[in-house]
Design an enzyme around this catalytic site. Structure first.
Site, short mmCIF file in Angstrom:
data_model
loop_
_atom_site.label_atom_id
_atom_site.label_comp_id
_atom_site.label_asym_id
_atom_site.label_seq_id
_atom_site.Cartn_x
_atom_site.Cartn_y
_atom_site.Cartn_z
N SER A 1 0.85 -1.19 0.00
CA SER A 1 0.00 0.00 0.00
C SER A 1 0.88 1.24 0.00
O SER A 1 2.04 1.19 0.44
CB SER A 1 -0.88 0.00 1.26
OG SER A 1 -1.55 1.23 1.42
N TYR B 1 -2.27 -0.45 10.41
CA TYR B 1 -2.28 -0.85 9.00
C TYR B 1 -0.99 -0.40 8.32
O TYR B 1 -0.34 -1.17 7.59
CB TYR B 1 -3.50 -0.25 8.31
CG TYR B 1 -3.62 -0.58 6.84
CD1 TYR B 1 -4.17 -1.78 6.42
CD2 TYR B 1 -3.19 0.33 5.87
CE1 TYR B 1 -4.28 -2.08 5.07
CE2 TYR B 1 -3.31 0.04 4.52
CZ TYR B 1 -3.86 -1.16 4.12
OH TYR B 1 -3.96 -1.46 2.78
#
Length: 255
Positions: free
Chosen positions: A146, A159
């Protein structure tokens, strides 16, 4: 003429294949002639994706997996090796997020679950990939990370930490196993229109939703097809000199 991003007869395993980027990638790769096994914790959704592909004449099979459990991952790879006759590409896409919150308010459970799925789960699958691919001459592992693994990510610290860890694993393995003809790359999307992102948006007020949707200069969410097309190129032999790279698809967010 051979089409761009040709994956004909490539043997590909995709985790997190029951929805979002994983499902879109499975359908695209299979439509281009790849033989695909998808895996997910969601058995009903995974079976539905596989059946839809099979009904369209594509070679897609499903196997349930919990990537946080080493034995479950080993069983998945044994299944894939048996069904496909080997592995050329593994796409480690299984992942979760957590409700945006300041770091000091984040629960231990949220932190632990993100690390367990997004980081340790990828590590389990990378180890299994190496064990399966190295003896047969190599292969390519594509980790879905990501932009949150490349920059600061306020309110989603757990995350972000997990995705930074994925980048560390990707780069380390790329150097460590290059002489075994094993390549490791990461795809780093920004906010993509997937069930996971829609779930996050549903938890935010209008201001928070707009901040996510307009986070990139293109002022929109990415599409799963835009990410699956990139994964298809990586899965093809056209990416043969790419190793240890963060393939970023963010609409210009990091520009």
């Amino acid at each position: 003429m051979t089409p761009a991003a040709d994956v004909t007869n490539k043997r590909i395993l995709i985790t997190g294949g029951a929805s979002g980027i994983g499902a879109a990638s499975a359908k695209l790769l299979a439509s281009r002639g790849a033989k695909v096994v998808i895996a997910d914790l969601s058995e009903e959704q995974g079976q539905n994706v596989a059946k839809e592909a099979q009904d369209n004449g594509f070679d897609v099979k499903f196997q349930k997996v919990d990537v946080t459990q080493a034995d479950s991952v080993k069983a998945l790879f044994a299944f894939a090796m048996k069904e496909l006759g080997g592995l050329d590409v593994v796409v480690n896409n299984a992942g979760i997020d957590h409700k945006p919150a300041p770091m000091h308010e984040l629960s231990d459970d949220d932190f632990d679950s993100n690390i367990a799925v997004n980081l340790k789960g990828v590590w389990h699958c990378m180890r299994a990939s190496i064990a399966c691919m190295a003896p047969s001459g190599g292969g390519h592992v594509i980790n879905v990370a990501s932009v949150a693994g490349l920059r600061s990510s306020p309110a989603i610290s757990a995350y972000s930490a997990s995705k930074h860890g994925v980048m560390g694993l990707t780069k380390s393995a790329a150097v460590e196993y290059a002489r075994a003809n094993l390549r490791f790359n990461a795809v780093c999307p920004s906010f993509i229109d997937t069930p996971m992102v829609q779930n996050t948006l549903a938890k935010l007020d209008e201001r928070g939703q707009n901040a996510i949707i307009k986070a990139s200069p293109l002022k929109r969410l990415g599409k799963v097809e835009e990410i699956s097309s990139a994964i298809a190129w990586l899965a093809s032999d056209e990416s043969s000199f790419m190793n240890g790279h963060a393939f970023t698809l963010d609409g210009g967010m990091l520009a």
